[in-house]
Design a protein around this motif. Sequence first.
Motif, PDB file in Angstrom:
ATOM      1  N   ALA A 264       0.820  -1.218   0.000  1.00  9.38           N
ATOM      2  CA  ALA A 264       0.000   0.000   0.000  1.00  9.38           C
ATOM      3  C   ALA A 264       0.856   1.271   0.000  1.00  9.38           C
ATOM      4  CB  ALA A 264      -0.933  -0.001   1.207  1.00  9.38           C
ATOM      5  N   ASP A 265       2.094   1.179   0.460  1.00  8.85           N
ATOM      6  CA  ASP A 265       2.977   2.352   0.540  1.00  8.85           C
ATOM      7  C   ASP A 265       3.904   2.491  -0.671  1.00  8.85           C
ATOM      8  OD1 ASP A 265       2.031   3.006   3.075  1.00  8.85           O
ATOM      9  OD2 ASP A 265       3.590   1.856   4.110  1.00  8.85           O
ATOM     10  N   ALA A 266       3.982   1.463  -1.497  1.00 13.01           N
ATOM     11  CA  ALA A 266       5.028   1.392  -2.518  1.00 13.01           C
ATOM     12  C   ALA A 266       5.039   2.602  -3.458  1.00 13.01           C
ATOM     13  CB  ALA A 266       4.891   0.095  -3.311  1.00 13.01           C
ATOM     14  N   GLN A 267       3.880   2.989  -3.957  1.00 14.09           N
ATOM     15  CA  GLN A 267       3.828   4.092  -4.921  1.00 14.09           C
ATOM     16  C   GLN A 267       4.345   5.392  -4.318  1.00 14.09           C
ATOM     17  OE1 GLN A 267       2.848   3.717  -8.336  1.00 14.09           O
ATOM     18  NE2 GLN A 267       4.041   5.604  -8.248  1.00 14.09           N
ATOM     19  N   ALA A 268       3.908   5.691  -3.100  1.00 11.82           N
ATOM     20  CA  ALA A 268       4.331   6.934  -2.441  1.00 11.82           C
ATOM     21  C   ALA A 268       5.819   6.893  -2.095  1.00 11.82           C
ATOM     22  CB  ALA A 268       3.496   7.160  -1.177  1.00 11.82           C
ATOM     23  N   VAL A 269       6.308   5.722  -1.677  1.00 11.44           N
ATOM     24  CA  VAL A 269       7.734   5.578  -1.367  1.00 11.44           C
ATOM     25  C   VAL A 269       8.563   5.800  -2.628  1.00 11.44           C
ATOM     26  CG1 VAL A 269       9.522   3.905  -0.702  1.00 11.44           C
ATOM     27  CG2 VAL A 269       7.410   4.062   0.623  1.00 11.44           C
ATOM     28  N   ALA A 270       8.102   5.249  -3.747  1.00 15.35           N
ATOM     29  CA  ALA A 270       8.819   5.402  -5.014  1.00 15.35           C
ATOM     30  C   ALA A 270       8.821   6.867  -5.447  1.00 15.35           C
ATOM     31  CB  ALA A 270       8.187   4.514  -6.087  1.00 15.35           C
ATOM     32  N   ASN A 271       7.689   7.536  -5.323  1.00 18.62           N
ATOM     33  CA  ASN A 271       7.600   8.947  -5.721  1.00 18.62           C
ATOM     34  C   ASN A 271       8.520   9.818  -4.872  1.00 18.62           C
ATOM     35  OD1 ASN A 271       5.714   8.300  -7.642  1.00 18.62           O
ATOM     36  ND2 ASN A 271       3.949   8.980  -6.436  1.00 18.62           N
ATOM     37  N   ASP A 272       8.506   9.612  -3.561  1.00 19.27           N
ATOM     38  CA  ASP A 272       9.368  10.394  -2.677  1.00 19.27           C
ATOM     39  C   ASP A 272      10.838  10.066  -2.928  1.00 19.27           C
ATOM     40  OD1 ASP A 272       7.121  11.525  -1.646  1.00 19.27           O
ATOM     41  OD2 ASP A 272       7.191  10.480   0.283  1.00 19.27           O
ATOM     42  N   GLY A 273      11.104   8.827  -3.318  1.00 21.45           N
ATOM     43  CA  GLY A 273      12.475   8.416  -3.607  1.00 21.45           C
ATOM     44  C   GLY A 273      13.039   9.151  -4.815  1.00 21.45           C
ATOM     45  N   ILE A 274      12.215   9.312  -5.837  1.00 15.51           N
ATOM     46  CA  ILE A 274      12.664  10.039  -7.034  1.00 15.51           C
ATOM     47  C   ILE A 274      13.057  11.464  -6.657  1.00 15.51           C
ATOM     48  CG2 ILE A 274      11.890  11.008  -9.242  1.00 15.51           C
ATOM     49  CD1 ILE A 274      10.219   8.385  -9.565  1.00 15.51           C
ATOM     50  N   ALA A 275      12.253  12.081  -5.797  1.00 18.13           N
ATOM     51  CA  ALA A 275      12.538  13.450  -5.360  1.00 18.13           C
ATOM     52  C   ALA A 275      13.832  13.517  -4.538  1.00 18.13           C
ATOM     53  CB  ALA A 275      11.364  13.981  -4.547  1.00 18.13           C
ATOM     54  N   ALA A 276      14.174  12.433  -3.852  1.00 20.71           N
ATOM     55  CA  ALA A 276      15.370  12.419  -2.996  1.00 20.71           C
ATOM     56  C   ALA A 276      16.666  12.416  -3.816  1.00 20.71           C
ATOM     57  CB  ALA A 276      15.335  11.194  -2.071  1.00 20.71           C
ATOM     58  N   GLY A 277      16.631  11.843  -5.013  1.00 20.17           N
ATOM     59  CA  GLY A 277      17.789  11.911  -5.895  1.00 20.17           C
ATOM     60  C   GLY A 277      18.766  10.754  -5.787  1.00 20.17           C
ATOM     61  N   LEU A 278      19.661  10.707  -6.763  1.00 19.50           N
ATOM     62  CA  LEU A 278      20.620   9.596  -6.874  1.00 19.50           C
ATOM     63  C   LEU A 278      21.554   9.500  -5.671  1.00 19.50           C
ATOM     64  CD1 LEU A 278      22.030   7.307  -8.425  1.00 19.50           C
ATOM     65  CD2 LEU A 278      23.311   9.041  -9.692  1.00 19.50           C
ATOM     66  N   ASP A 279      22.003  10.654  -5.150  1.00 22.53           N
ATOM     67  CA  ASP A 279      22.962  10.570  -4.038  1.00 22.53           C
ATOM     68  C   ASP A 279      22.321  10.039  -2.762  1.00 22.53           C
ATOM     69  OD1 ASP A 279      21.560  12.984  -3.781  1.00 22.53           O
ATOM     70  OD2 ASP A 279      23.192  13.944  -2.676  1.00 22.53           O
ATOM     71  N   LYS A 280      21.008   9.979  -2.712  1.00 18.28           N
ATOM     72  CA  LYS A 280      20.294   9.343  -1.584  1.00 18.28           C
ATOM     73  C   LYS A 280      19.787   7.963  -1.988  1.00 18.28           C
ATOM     74  CE  LYS A 280      20.344  12.932   1.321  1.00 18.28           C
ATOM     75  NZ  LYS A 280      21.492  13.647   0.713  1.00 18.28           N
ATOM     76  N   SER A 281      20.305   7.450  -3.107  1.00 13.99           N
ATOM     77  CA  SER A 281      19.893   6.147  -3.641  1.00 13.99           C
ATOM     78  C   SER A 281      18.396   6.096  -3.934  1.00 13.99           C
ATOM     79  CB  SER A 281      20.299   4.995  -2.711  1.00 13.99           C
ATOM     80  OG  SER A 281      21.649   4.638  -2.943  1.00 13.99           O
ATOM     81  N   TYR A 282      17.826   7.259  -4.263  1.00 18.00           N
ATOM     82  CA  TYR A 282      16.393   7.363  -4.572  1.00 18.00           C
ATOM     83  C   TYR A 282      15.508   6.800  -3.467  1.00 18.00           C
ATOM     84  CZ  TYR A 282      17.923   8.774  -9.214  1.00 18.00           C
ATOM     85  OH  TYR A 282      18.515   9.443 -10.251  1.00 18.00           O
ATOM     86  N   VAL A 283      15.925   7.042  -2.218  1.00 14.62           N
ATOM     87  CA  VAL A 283      15.105   6.702  -1.050  1.00 14.62           C
ATOM     88  C   VAL A 283      15.090   7.937  -0.163  1.00 14.62           C
ATOM     89  CG1 VAL A 283      14.859   5.255   1.000  1.00 14.62           C
ATOM     90  CG2 VAL A 283      15.670   4.252  -1.141  1.00 14.62           C
ATOM     91  N   LYS A 284      13.898   8.400   0.202  1.00 11.94           N
ATOM     92  CA  LYS A 284      13.782   9.565   1.078  1.00 11.94           C
ATOM     93  C   LYS A 284      14.444   9.259   2.416  1.00 11.94           C
ATOM     94  CE  LYS A 284      10.063  11.730   3.536  1.00 11.94           C
ATOM     95  NZ  LYS A 284       8.589  11.762   3.614  1.00 11.94           N
ATOM     96  N   PRO A 285      15.395  10.089   2.847  1.00 12.94           N
ATOM     97  CA  PRO A 285      16.074   9.818   4.121  1.00 12.94           C
ATOM     98  C   PRO A 285      15.075   9.720   5.281  1.00 12.94           C
ATOM     99  CG  PRO A 285      17.219  11.547   2.910  1.00 12.94           C
ATOM    100  CD  PRO A 285      15.919  11.290   2.180  1.00 12.94           C
ATOM    101  N   GLY A 286      15.222   8.717   6.114  1.00 16.90           N
ATOM    102  CA  GLY A 286      14.355   8.557   7.283  1.00 16.90           C
ATOM    103  C   GLY A 286      12.939   8.102   6.982  1.00 16.90           C
TER     104      GLY A 286
END
Length: 151
Positions: A76-98
């Motif tokens: 249920a969280d996958a889409q939102a996690v993926a979207n926030d990950g894109i915003a976090a960028g490559l240097d964060k490995s496309y995962v929102k910190p925390g």
Amino acid sequence: MMKMTTAAAALLTALLAGPTLAATCNVDIEGSDAMQFNKTSIAVPASCKQFTVKLRHAGKLPKAAMGHNWVLSKAADAQAVANDGIAAGLDKSYVKPGDTRVIAHTKIIGGGESDAVSFDVAKLKAGESYAWFCSFPGHSTIMKGTLALAK
Ligand SMILES: [Cu+2]
């Protein structure tokens, strides 16, 4: 009788292959230059304390062009996690910190590279649907799979 009898060998084989063998608490996954994972589902044995995912990029392309990671969340969280990950960028490995919705994730890797992540199986609930995916921009709709706690 120095040689092991056939019956003894068969018994030994049965013992080694029998239910006393510990559950497999890890899985190997490969990502490719064709934007594909080589698996679509993972069953995590409930008897494992920790489960380890080893990710390998079997291709040749650099991570900036065809990077792959492995991110686990509730389905249920996958889409939102993926979207926030894109915003976090490559240097964060496309995962929102925390991001507390992320149960486990590897870093982004390029061709020929590997990474692994282990997580506590106690974080998984029986009956819950979990999703894993690559959060590199544009990959999560194709590079994805399901995960569930197995009995
Ligand atoms: Cu990818």
